[in-house]
Structures are given as C-alpha cells and as structure tokens.
Scaffold this active site. Structure first.
Site, mmCIF file in Angstrom:
data_model
loop_
_atom_site.group_PDB
_atom_site.id
_atom_site.type_symbol
_atom_site.label_atom_id
_atom_site.label_comp_id
_atom_site.label_asym_id
_atom_site.label_seq_id
_atom_site.Cartn_x
_atom_site.Cartn_y
_atom_site.Cartn_z
ATOM 1 N N CYS A 155 0.849 -1.518 0.108
ATOM 2 C CA CYS A 155 -0.524 -0.153 0.096
ATOM 3 C C CYS A 155 0.765 1.312 0.168
ATOM 4 O O CYS A 155 1.205 1.601 1.136
ATOM 5 C CB CYS A 155 -1.393 0.545 1.104
ATOM 6 S SG CYS A 155 -1.904 1.473 1.515
ATOM 7 N N CYS B 53 -0.868 3.978 2.340
ATOM 8 C CA CYS B 53 -0.371 4.235 3.456
ATOM 9 C C CYS B 53 1.398 3.522 4.102
ATOM 10 O O CYS B 53 1.325 4.734 4.668
ATOM 11 C CB CYS B 53 -0.544 2.488 3.528
ATOM 12 S SG CYS B 53 -2.064 2.067 2.954
ATOM 13 N N ASP B 54 2.126 3.855 2.946
ATOM 14 C CA ASP B 54 4.100 3.057 3.788
ATOM 15 C C ASP B 54 4.494 4.325 3.626
ATOM 16 O O ASP B 54 6.018 4.014 3.469
ATOM 17 C CB ASP B 54 3.571 1.985 3.641
ATOM 18 C CG ASP B 54 3.295 1.431 4.337
ATOM 19 O OD1 ASP B 54 2.766 1.835 5.750
ATOM 20 O OD2 ASP B 54 2.756 -0.153 3.912
#
Ligand code: NAP
Length: 302
Positions: free
Chosen positions: A130, A133-134
C-alpha cells in the site's frame, strides 16, 4: 433476523446497503477490517462521476455515512461461513452468528503476493502492498514498485513525489494500466521503468535492503539496492469461505451474470469478487445496486 446481510463494506457492499435501506429492508453489513475496501488506499479518484478529484478515504467515509444515515447496521466481524436454512441463512463470524433472509457477498479481493521467500517476514520491514499507507516512510529514499496495472502506475506516480528514486518493475513491455498514467510516469525524471523483468529475490538483514531482478528476455540478473518494495501485482478474490455454496470459476471469482444471482438461492454477489470484464469503482457500485434490488425482490417473494 435481518432481511439482508451484506458481507463486505467496500463500495459494492455499502451501495447495496443504501439500496436495500431505500427499499425499507433491515440491513446488517459485516466487515472484517474497516469500511472502504480496496479504494480507501487510492490517493486520487478521477474517474467516478460528480467529483473530478476525491481521495479513496474521503469517498469511503462519505458512502459509509450515507449508508449509516439511511439506517444500515455495521458490525466489524469477519464472516467465515454461511449455513443455509429454510427461507433464511445463518452467517457465522468467530464471535457470533446472524440470520438473514438474503445474503449479498461483497467481499472484494486481497493483495496478490509475489510468492518470494521471506516476503511475509519482510512485510512492514521494507515490503509493502500500500503506497498511500506507507509511502511517507520512504521520503527521499529509494523504492521500487512491481506491477503493470493502474495500481502500480498510480503507486509509482505517488511515490515519485516523495522518494528520491523509483524503479517500476514490470514483467512485460506494455502496461495493463491506462496510457494516461503510463505517459505521466514516463515524464518523471526520478522514475526508471524496468521492463520484461521479475523480482526474483529479496535481499535483507533485519529489513529489506536490495532486490534481485531477472530480465525475462536475456536472463540477466540485476541487483537494485533500495529501502522499500511496493508490490502491486493485482488482487485475488476473497470467496473461499463460501465456495461450498456458490460456484466459483477457476480463478476463484463468484460465477454470476449482471443480475448478480449466484448459483445458490437467496445468495447474491456484488463487486470485484464477481466474474466480470471491468473491475472499477463504478462497476462495483453498480453491482451493489443490482444485487440489492434482486435481494429485495427475493425477500419480498418469501
Ligand atoms: P491488475 O490490473 O490486475 O494488474 C496487475 C499487474 O500485475 C499486471 O500488470 C500483471 O502483469 C502484474 N502481475 C500479476 N501477477 C504478477 C506476478 N506474480 N509478478 C509480477 N507481475 C504480476 O491489478 P491492479 O493494478 O491492482 O488493478 C485492479 C483493477 O483496479 C484494475 O481494473 C484497475 O484498472 C483498477 N484500478 C483502477 C484505478 C483507477 O481507475 N484510478 C486505480 C487502481 C486500480 P500482466 O500485465 O503481465 O498480466
């Protein structure tokens, strides 16, 4: 006893809940993780009518509020089994069981893995599925994205704004994703596209520190030192828990036409976990509307 139990709170499931509530049916939505589904990680949606730009997170929140506002009940438990009864079905979670007259499977899909040694151990230690997200952990660092679909292209574009260097590794020389995304990517100076290649080894100590990339055409092997690897090689449907009751195709998708009827009476399917030609937000929400409409007809016929 609910009229309709929806399994999965992605765009398809939440749209089904909206339609079923508008038809005055009682609705329970069961969700294993959090509402939103796969789209929650998309940084910018440009191809859903009405808004030119909206993040997947904002989109998901709006649909969730809309479904809740109409009276759909949400319970965050994973449906692990369906037990058909006479005119109703029991949906079992690890904590409870719920009864509904009709069930809509809107379970979507999960990230496909590369299948490399240590991939699981290194998830969160340099391997991610992701980018939104990261990605922030990799500011001014070196990262690679694997895949050639829209997710990989959009992830690479997103990371190009944050990271020092981005490698995009694709197993062919043509992208599956949109030409617009590919053209945007080719303009970026800090992006190198590595065509016809597969990631064949993860090299790590505690964290990932390099990958081995093998060219499919000439067999040459290249080692790329990096901080993060973003895997975006598609998704696999999450239907195995229901395979006893509904027919799946060889890839694991629920066999159903545009009317979203599965092979089991009173069980409908909506979204990415159904056999279909185009998996997009707009087709997921369309499925949600169709599955709910058919489920309402079924409940009214009992
Ligand atoms: P996808 O379209 O299925 O693409 C998966 C990519 O990964 C393909 O390029 C495939 O290569 C490659 N791949 C598969 N298995 C691999 C493996 N084991 N090793 C290396 N490469 C592998 O998946 P996606 O990009 O996640 O997109 C899913 C759906 O969501 C698509 O319909 C996409 O258009 C849609 N989507 C839309 C948007 C948007 O509209 N904004 C954003 C994201 C996703 P091959 O091409 O060689 O098969």
């Amino acid at each position: 006893m609910y009229d309709i139990i929806v399994i999965g709170a992605g765009p398809a499931g939440m749209t089904a809940a909206i339609y079923a509530r508008r038809a005055a049916k009682t609705v329970l939505v069961l969700e294993a993780v959090t509402f939103g589904g796969q789209i929650i990680n998309t940084p910018d949606i440009e191809n859903y009518p009405v808004e030119a730009h909206i993040s997947g997170f904002d989109f998901s929140n709006k649909v969730y509020e809309q479904a809740k506002g109409l009276g759909a009940e949400f319970v965050f438990e994973k449906a692990v089994e369906i037990r058909p009864g006479d005119g109703f079905k029991t949906v079992v979670t690890p904590k409870n069981s719920y009864q509904g007259r009709a069930v809509i499977l809107a379970t979507g899909s999960e990230n496909r893995k590369l299948g490399l040694e240590d991939e699981q151990r290194l998830t969160g230690k340099g391997v991610s599925y992701c980018a939104t997200c990261d990605g922030n952990f990799y500011r001014n660092k070196v990262v690679a994205v694997v895949g050639g679909g829209n997710t990989a292209l959009e992830d690479a574009l997103y990371l190009a704004d944050l990271a020092k260097q981005v490698y995009l590794i694709h197993r062919r020389d043509a992208f599956r994703g949109d030409d617009t995304n590919a053209a945007r990517l080719k303009e970026r100076e800090n992006v190198e596209i590595v065509y016809n290649s597969n990631v064949t080894k993860l090299i790590a100590e505690k964290r990932l520190k390099a990958i081995e990339v093998t060219n499919k055409l000439d067999g040459s092997v290249r080692t790329i030192e990096l901080n993060g690897l973003f895997v975006a090689v598609g998704r696999v449907p999450e239907n195995q828990n229901f395979a006893e009751w509904v027919k799946l195709d060889e890839a694991g998708y629920v066999v159903a036409g545009e009317d979203c009827h599965t092979t089991a009476e009173g069980i409908f399917v909506a979204g990415d976990n159904r056999v279909k030609a185009l998996r997009q937000l707009v087709t997921a929400t369309a499925d949600g509307a169709m599955a709910a409409t058919e489920a309402v007809k079924y409940v009214n016929s009992l």
